[in-house]
Scaffold this active site. Structure first.
Site, PDB file in Angstrom:
ATOM      1  N   ASP A 178      51.829  42.919  23.799  1.00 55.59           N
ATOM      2  CA  ASP A 178      51.954  43.568  22.494  1.00 55.59           C
ATOM      3  C   ASP A 178      53.386  43.549  21.967  1.00 55.59           C
ATOM      4  O   ASP A 178      54.350  43.330  22.713  1.00 55.59           O
ATOM      5  CB  ASP A 178      51.525  45.036  22.603  1.00 55.59           C
ATOM      6  CG  ASP A 178      50.043  45.216  22.767  1.00 55.59           C
ATOM      7  OD1 ASP A 178      49.341  44.223  23.029  1.00 55.59           O
ATOM      8  OD2 ASP A 178      49.571  46.368  22.661  1.00 55.59           O
ATOM      9  N   HIS A 236      53.756  44.745  27.309  1.00 45.26           N
ATOM     10  CA  HIS A 236      54.615  44.553  26.140  1.00 45.26           C
ATOM     11  C   HIS A 236      55.695  43.514  26.443  1.00 45.26           C
ATOM     12  O   HIS A 236      56.456  43.672  27.394  1.00 45.26           O
ATOM     13  CB  HIS A 236      55.255  45.883  25.740  1.00 45.26           C
ATOM     14  CG  HIS A 236      54.249  46.930  25.356  1.00 45.26           C
ATOM     15  ND1 HIS A 236      53.540  47.653  26.306  1.00 45.26           N
ATOM     16  CD2 HIS A 236      53.829  47.360  24.143  1.00 45.26           C
ATOM     17  CE1 HIS A 236      52.712  48.486  25.682  1.00 45.26           C
ATOM     18  NE2 HIS A 236      52.879  48.338  24.377  1.00 45.26           N
TER      19      HIS A 236
END
Length: 254
Positions: free
Chosen positions: A52, A201
């Site tokens: 992400d 992430h």
């Protein structure tokens, strides 16, 4: 007459017994339904690496690590969270050219469960425009910011044809977990059953340079194929929206 009837019945029963058993039911795989939350892969033997919040300064390095291992991943990108997406144009094009899946994580990464329909739609369509300008495609997959799916989120995403992804493993990198702590989440979940879709992430150096190589090795040790989210859901041809889209020539977020 009675004897003939009995003999006919016995013959029928014998025929039924002798007939080969029907083949096991074969379940037809169907593409994920837009607007329905999906947390995990639908097939075993795979691991869908999903990152992400990019694109960011580590994107190009992450692509190199994945490519060297023959791994595919899904990038849930934003338009402006870590700077303007156009400032990472080379990294975006590099990831796409390498066969990784490009997906949506909205334009500004808002808490959008409380937003109205028009605002949610704008968060999606502005990022679509940027993707068309950069790679000529509109994604068909989205991961909601903060994994929020309440309010008007799912109805709007359904109307836009988006398949909604969350996760079944949280690496905790967003919560300052060390790579070693993140590794424990995979070890506890195990490699059996249908494949995992982790929350990670690419904006953390440790996730890119420590956790990802560990995951590549863990997958190899457990005979797991590293694939895109679309592939792990039996939807390899459904990662992008159908149609030919024309760039609008914009190269700025403002």
């Amino acid at each position: 007459m009675l004897a003939e009837t009995v003999l006919a019945g016995l013959a029928l029963a014998s025929s039924a017994i002798a007939a080969p058993a029907p083949n096991p039911i074969e379940f037809v795989k169907r593409a994920p339904t837009p607007g329905v939350v999906i947390q995990k892969c639908s097939t075993p033997g795979v691991l869908a690496l999903a990152y992400d919040d990019g694109p960011y300064q580590y994107t190009s390095r992450l692509v190199d690590i994945l490519d060297a291992a023959g791994a595919k991943a899904t990038f849930f990108w934003t338009g402006t969270l870590y700077g303007c997406i156009y400032n990472q144009a080379n990294a975006v094009k590099k990831a796409f050219a390498s066969g990784h899946q490009i997906a949506s994580h909205t334009w500004t990464h808002p808490h959008w469960a409380s937003l109205g329909e028009a605002q949610i739609r704008q968060e999606i369509t502005k990022l679509e425009d940027a993707f068309v300008n950069l790679i000529g495609k509109k994604p068909a997959y989205v991961r909601p910011p903060y994994l929020e799916t309440g309010g008007q989120v799912l109805p709007v995403l359904r109307s836009l044809g988006y398949k909604v992804i969350t996760n079944d493993i949280d690496t905790g990198d967003w919560n300052h977990y060390s790579p070693q702590q993140s590794e424990q989440a995979f070890l506890q979940a195990g490699a059996g059953g249908n494949g995992h879709i982790p929350l990670m992430h690419e904006t953390y150096d440790s996730t890119v340079n420590v956790l990802t190589p560990w995951l590549i090795n863990w997958a190899k040790q457990n005979n797991l194929k590293l694939v895109t989210v679309a592939e792990c859901l039996g939807d390899p041809d459904g990662a992008y929206q159908a149609g030919n889209f024309e760039p609008n020539g914009q190269n700025s977020c403002y």
